[in-house]
Design an enzyme around this catalytic site. Structure first.
Site, short mmCIF file in Angstrom:
data_model
loop_
_atom_site.label_atom_id
_atom_site.label_comp_id
_atom_site.label_asym_id
_atom_site.label_seq_id
_atom_site.Cartn_x
_atom_site.Cartn_y
_atom_site.Cartn_z
N HIS A 46 7.76 -14.83 -7.25
CA HIS A 46 6.61 -14.73 -6.37
C HIS A 46 7.07 -14.31 -4.97
CE1 HIS A 46 2.49 -15.50 -5.04
NE2 HIS A 46 3.06 -15.82 -3.90
N ASN A 87 -0.64 -2.08 -1.69
CA ASN A 87 -1.53 -2.51 -0.62
C ASN A 87 -0.90 -3.72 0.06
OD1 ASN A 87 -3.49 -0.59 -1.43
ND2 ASN A 87 -4.21 -2.01 -3.00
N THR A 95 -5.62 -7.75 -2.35
CA THR A 95 -6.52 -8.83 -2.77
C THR A 95 -5.79 -9.93 -3.53
OG1 THR A 95 -7.14 -7.62 -4.77
CG2 THR A 95 -8.56 -7.34 -2.84
N HIS A 100 2.80 -6.31 -5.58
CA HIS A 100 2.54 -5.51 -6.77
C HIS A 100 2.36 -4.04 -6.39
CE1 HIS A 100 -1.44 -6.74 -5.27
NE2 HIS A 100 -1.95 -5.68 -5.88
#
Length: 114
Positions: A46, A87, A95, A100
């Protein structure tokens, strides 16, 4: 991360159509595709975003990009072209706050993206 949807996909708590997986990377089809081919590639570790990545994280980020290129070639996207998107942050359109990259192909992609 308990509330991270991508961590739940990594842990197989949420199903995904997986195209690529190894010990550090997962590549799966987006559930809301924006192109005929739309995959999401994530590190299994993560990492919130490219902005929070540490120097040691950049080795896995390089491997992610390498695997995206390999998968694009495997799917025949290298013939006509494709787009890799990351992004970062709210204004950047992020979001899910787990690093990613989107792989988009098999249609003409406009610029600027919007």
């Amino acid at each position: 991360m308990d509330n991270c949807i991508f961590c739940k996909i990594i842990n197989k708590e949420i199903p995904a159509k997986i195209e690529y997986e190894d010990d550090e990377i997962l590549g799966f089809y987006d559930i809301s595709p924006q192109a005929p081919v739309h995959l999401v590639f994530i590190p299994k570790k993560h990492i919130e975003s490219i902005a929070t990545a540490t120097e040691e994280d950049f080795q896995i980020i390089g491997r992610l990009l390498f695997q995206i290129a390999n998968t694009a070639k495997k799917l025949g996207l290298d013939q006509s072209g494709y787009r890799i998107v990351n992004n970062m942050g709210k204004d950047g359109g992020q979001t899910v706050f787990h690093l990613h990259f989107h792989l988009l192909g098999k249609r003409s992609l406009l610029w600027p993206p919007g």
